[in-house]
Design a protein around this motif. Structure first.
Motif, PDB file in Angstrom:
ATOM      1  N   VAL A 118       4.308  -9.643 -23.434  1.00 39.10           N
ATOM      2  CA  VAL A 118       2.881  -9.578 -23.086  1.00 39.10           C
ATOM      3  C   VAL A 118       2.405 -10.855 -22.399  1.00 39.10           C
ATOM      4  O   VAL A 118       1.351 -10.849 -21.765  1.00 39.10           O
ATOM      5  N   ALA A 119       3.187 -11.912 -22.473  1.00 41.26           N
ATOM      6  CA  ALA A 119       2.869 -13.101 -21.674  1.00 41.26           C
ATOM      7  C   ALA A 119       3.150 -12.821 -20.198  1.00 41.26           C
ATOM      8  O   ALA A 119       2.502 -13.386 -19.320  1.00 41.26           O
ATOM      9  N   ARG A 120       4.106 -11.944 -19.944  1.00 39.30           N
ATOM     10  CA  ARG A 120       4.470 -11.581 -18.570  1.00 39.30           C
ATOM     11  C   ARG A 120       3.564 -10.488 -18.005  1.00 39.30           C
ATOM     12  O   ARG A 120       3.135 -10.542 -16.873  1.00 39.30           O
ATOM     13  N   TRP A 121       3.299  -9.446 -18.796  1.00 36.54           N
ATOM     14  CA  TRP A 121       2.423  -8.339 -18.403  1.00 36.54           C
ATOM     15  C   TRP A 121       1.415  -8.109 -19.510  1.00 36.54           C
ATOM     16  O   TRP A 121       1.762  -8.162 -20.682  1.00 36.54           O
ATOM     17  N   PRO A 122       0.178  -7.785 -19.161  1.00 39.08           N
ATOM     18  CA  PRO A 122      -0.846  -7.611 -20.192  1.00 39.08           C
ATOM     19  C   PRO A 122      -0.553  -6.438 -21.122  1.00 39.08           C
ATOM     20  O   PRO A 122       0.040  -5.438 -20.712  1.00 39.08           O
ATOM     21  N   ASP A 123      -0.956  -6.612 -22.352  1.00 34.08           N
ATOM     22  CA  ASP A 123      -0.842  -5.547 -23.338  1.00 34.08           C
ATOM     23  C   ASP A 123      -1.937  -4.519 -23.074  1.00 34.08           C
ATOM     24  O   ASP A 123      -2.951  -4.829 -22.446  1.00 34.08           O
ATOM     25  N   LEU A 124      -1.757  -3.319 -23.535  1.00 32.28           N
ATOM     26  CA  LEU A 124      -2.784  -2.285 -23.408  1.00 32.28           C
ATOM     27  C   LEU A 124      -3.639  -2.268 -24.670  1.00 32.28           C
ATOM     28  O   LEU A 124      -3.138  -2.477 -25.770  1.00 32.28           O
TER      29      LEU A 124
END
Length: 119
Positions: free
Chosen positions: A50-56
């Motif tokens: 989630v540091a790389r891509w945002p969490d939903l």
């Protein structure tokens, strides 16, 4: 449509057949009922994703900003197992990153669709 990956905290199986057995055992024990808190290494791994891509989250308006098929991701972890889905259109890029992060984190990455270890 989503593409699923499994990552677990434990020794690396010798081959794909052994990995399938481990995955099925872990899935039956940790995803079939009451969940357990994720192990520290699984928690760190999810934090790296989630540091790389945002969490939903439930109030997200732009679902295209994240490659995850659901969220928050931590809800897909129980004990040593993390079983999560990727948006199919983004799975190649994300699966490559996820497998590399698992490797550097000392975790096992498994593709349940193809029933193979990802190295």
């Amino acid at each position: 449509m989503s593409y699923d990956l499994a990552v677990w905290d434990g020794p690396r199986p010798a081959d794909d057949a052994a990995a399938l057995e481990v995955f099925e055992d872990l899935y039956g024990r940790f995803m079939g009922g009451a969940s357990e808190p994720p192990t520290p290494r699984i928690r760190q791994y999810i934090e790296g994703l989630v540091a790389r891509w945002p969490d939903l989250s439930a109030d997200d308006e732009d679902e295209d900003a994240s490659p995850w098929s659901d969220g928050p991701l931590i809800n897909n972890a129980s004990g040593p197992l993390f079983y999560f889905g990727l948006v199919f259109s983004k799975y190649q890029e994300v699966a490559s990153f996820a497998a590399g992060l698992a490797r550097t984190s000392g975790l096992v990455c498994f593709d349940p669709q193809d029933r193979r270890l990802i190295v």
